[in-house]
Design an enzyme around this catalytic site. Structure first.
Site, PDB file in Angstrom:
ATOM      1  N   PHE A 138       6.554  31.140 -15.565  1.00 10.38           N
ATOM      2  CA  PHE A 138       7.758  30.976 -16.383  1.00 10.38           C
ATOM      3  C   PHE A 138       7.470  31.558 -17.764  1.00 10.38           C
ATOM      4  O   PHE A 138       6.458  31.223 -18.381  1.00 10.38           O
ATOM      5  CB  PHE A 138       8.153  29.500 -16.518  1.00 10.38           C
ATOM      6  CG  PHE A 138       9.432  29.319 -17.282  1.00 10.38           C
ATOM      7  CD1 PHE A 138      10.664  29.496 -16.661  1.00 10.38           C
ATOM      8  CD2 PHE A 138       9.420  29.026 -18.636  1.00 10.38           C
ATOM      9  CE1 PHE A 138      11.856  29.364 -17.368  1.00 10.38           C
ATOM     10  CE2 PHE A 138      10.608  28.884 -19.349  1.00 10.38           C
ATOM     11  CZ  PHE A 138      11.823  29.059 -18.717  1.00 10.38           C
ATOM     12  N   ASP A 223       0.216  34.094 -21.943  1.00 13.86           N
ATOM     13  CA  ASP A 223       1.335  33.296 -22.449  1.00 13.86           C
ATOM     14  C   ASP A 223       0.824  31.865 -22.620  1.00 13.86           C
ATOM     15  O   ASP A 223       0.722  31.094 -21.663  1.00 13.86           O
ATOM     16  CB  ASP A 223       2.486  33.369 -21.435  1.00 13.86           C
ATOM     17  CG  ASP A 223       3.659  32.467 -21.810  1.00 13.86           C
ATOM     18  OD1 ASP A 223       3.499  31.594 -22.681  1.00 13.86           O
ATOM     19  OD2 ASP A 223       4.740  32.639 -21.205  1.00 13.86           O
ATOM     20  N   LYS A 259       6.236  26.215 -28.830  1.00 12.23           N
ATOM     21  CA  LYS A 259       6.193  24.763 -28.662  1.00 12.23           C
ATOM     22  C   LYS A 259       5.301  24.072 -29.696  1.00 12.23           C
ATOM     23  O   LYS A 259       5.718  23.808 -30.804  1.00 12.23           O
ATOM     24  CB  LYS A 259       5.721  24.414 -27.245  1.00 12.23           C
ATOM     25  CG  LYS A 259       6.672  24.906 -26.157  1.00 12.23           C
ATOM     26  CD  LYS A 259       6.223  24.413 -24.803  1.00 12.23           C
ATOM     27  CE  LYS A 259       6.987  25.017 -23.662  1.00 12.23           C
ATOM     28  NZ  LYS A 259       8.203  24.342 -23.311  1.00 12.23           N
TER      29      LYS A 259
HETATM   30  C1  LIG Z   1       4.787  29.376 -20.441  1.00  9.24           C
HETATM   31  C2  LIG Z   1       6.083  29.462 -21.167  1.00  9.24           C
HETATM   32  N1  LIG Z   1       6.411  30.602 -21.779  1.00  9.24           N
HETATM   33  C3  LIG Z   1       7.570  30.740 -22.450  1.00  9.24           C
HETATM   34  C4  LIG Z   1       8.452  29.696 -22.530  1.00  9.24           C
HETATM   35  C5  LIG Z   1       9.739  29.870 -23.282  1.00  9.24           C
HETATM   36  O1  LIG Z   1       9.662  29.204 -24.490  1.00  9.24           O
HETATM   37  P1  LIG Z   1      10.998  28.920 -25.336  1.00  9.24           P
HETATM   38  O2  LIG Z   1      11.779  27.917 -24.567  1.00  9.24           O
HETATM   39  O3  LIG Z   1      10.470  28.411 -26.641  1.00  9.24           O
HETATM   40  O4  LIG Z   1      11.683  30.225 -25.462  1.00  9.24           O
HETATM   41  C6  LIG Z   1       8.151  28.481 -21.905  1.00  9.24           C
HETATM   42  C7  LIG Z   1       9.103  27.361 -21.978  1.00  9.24           C
HETATM   43  O5  LIG Z   1       8.964  26.354 -21.340  1.00  9.24           O
HETATM   44  C8  LIG Z   1       6.940  28.364 -21.211  1.00  9.24           C
HETATM   45  O6  LIG Z   1       6.619  27.234 -20.555  1.00  9.24           O
END
Ligand SMILES: Cc1ncc(COP(=O)(O)O)c(C=O)c1O
Length: 403
Positions: A138, A223, A259
């Site tokens: 994700f 990520d 986050k």
């Molecule tokens: C691994 C990962 N990358 C990117 C995101 C996207 O982050 P945002 O909701 O701050 O755009 C998330 C959101 O849960 C995530 O878990």
């Protein structure tokens, strides 16, 4: 004060229904506790999808935001502002040597990273623009990030996909290697898959991916939006990946954060090794409010508190406690497949999908999450007190037994 029912009714009229909101109106928080409008107290074991890394209304963060708010809110990135530099210096202290770009969210940070990987692939007449990502990953909700995400349910209904994202099974090195071609610019992966079910890779996989990137001139993007900021018992989850032959930690070329680094405020970071970062010259990318002084003062303070209170080690210790507690509980043994994760990013895979999980968790006074249909996710603030964590785990065990 409006009743909960009134708030729900008003919300229905004016808020878009894109979230599966539960019928609770949260009104205040302190530490790991939240209170709803009816005065009911909850133990927060999910920290607002990992954002509230130091819990609710942490006095040091409240003070940092307040002090900065009185000095300077926003001037834009035409100017230098000290809080940005101080936070970037802290990233340098705890991650690899790199340079930071600031934005507001994880998805935006990933967008920046994919753009930079493609830009690098276009250097010297190159035509490398494809990014490989993993199934069950994700990476966010923007058009490009739903294309990057290895789960087609997030893409359905949104028309033609942004091209250039190729998905391969997670943890299958051979499949990844075979997917690389002359147009591949980089590989994007979470060090631990969060939404996908708190999935870890086979040992040796991250190092093999790093070596593949080195051999083929690919940009490796980790990520760390869920995992960065101490949650997993390391400052950044890739620091768990060691090169057994003595080469140290398996580092990415680019790392994205979100986050936790904002503690609940909107902060996204794309953090890059200097030689790659330097490709991003004026005009190529930007973000009006990115790195605004209030968010940066809070981010800096989060890192200072984590350092001072040794919360990375605390997260690791609390994770171990959870493994011991949950893996040895006979009354839930027949309900669970396994307990996995690292530090305070835990997944408890159930044998079958539970019904009305959130409602049942609330009835035990718990905030938790369910992902991948049958994986309970626990990700409390990493400063959770040992006694609160132990009491939370007792309640989690009772909850599972009741499912
Ligand atoms: C691994 C990962 N990358 C990117 C995101 C996207 O982050 P945002 O909701 O701050 O755009 C998330 C959101 O849960 C995530 O878990």
């Amino acid at each position: 004060m409006p009743t909960t029912q009134e708030i729900l009714e008003r919300g229905k009229n004016v808020l878009i229904g894109n979230y599966a909101r539960v019928p609770l109106d949260m009104v205040c928080g302190e530490g790991t506790s939240l209170w709803d409008a009816d005065g009911k107290q909850y133990l927060d074991l999910f920290a607002g999808f990992g954002g509230a890394i130091l819990g609710h209304c942490h006095p040091a963060l409240v003070a940092a935001a307040g002090e900065q708010a009185k000095k300077l809110w926003h001037v834009g990135n035409t100017f230098h502002t000290e809080p940005q530099i101080e936070f970037a210096e802290l990233l340098n202290r705890h991650a690899f040597c790199g340079k930071a770009f600031f934005c507001h969210s994880g998805a935006e940070a990933n967008e920046a990273a994919c753009k930079l990987a493609r830009l690098r692939g276009s250097q010297n007449g190159g035509k490398k623009w494809k990014i490989l990502s993993l199934l069950h990953s994700f990476h966010g909700r923007t058009l490009a990030m739903i294309a990057a995400t290895g789960n087609r349910t997030y893409r359905a209904g949104f028309g033609p996909e942004v091209p250039g994202f190729i998905h391969v099974p997670a943890g299958d090195f051979e499949a990844l290697e075979q997917a690389v071609d002359d147009e591949t610019a980089g590989i994007l992966m979470e060090p631990i898959q969060g939404e996908g079910g708190v999935n870890l890779y086979p040992s040796g996989y991250p190092l093999a991916v790093r070596e593949l990137c080195d051999r083929r001139g690919l940009t490796l993007i980790f990520d760390e939006v869920w995992t960065g900021g101490g949650r997993t018992g390391k400052w950044f989850a890739h620091q768990h990946f060691c090169n057994d032959s003595g080469g140290g930690v398996v580092e990415p070329d680019l790392m994205t954060l979100g986050k936790a680094v904002g503690g609940g405020l909107p902060v996204g970071v794309m953090y890059a090794k200097p030689d790659i970062a330097n490709l991003l010259v004026p005009g190529l990318h930007g973000c009006t409010l990115g790195g605004n002084p209030i968010c940066m003062a809070v981010a800096r303070t989060i890192f200072e508190v984590i350092e001072r209170e040794k919360l990375v080690a605390h997260a690791a210790a609390m994770g171990e406690l959870a493994f011991t507690r949950l893996r040895n509980d006979a009354k839930i043994a027949d309900k669970i497949v396994e307990v996995r994760g690292r530090g305070l990013m835990l997944g408890i895979e159930l044998k079958s999908p539970p019904e009305k999980f959130l409602d049942k968790a609330f009835s035990f006074g718990l905030i938790a999450n369910l992902t991948a249909k049958k994986v309970i996710r626990l990700a409390p603030p990493i400063n959770i007190r040992r006694e609160d964590w132990l009491s939370g785990l007792d309640r989690v065990a009772e909850l599972i037994a009741s499912l």
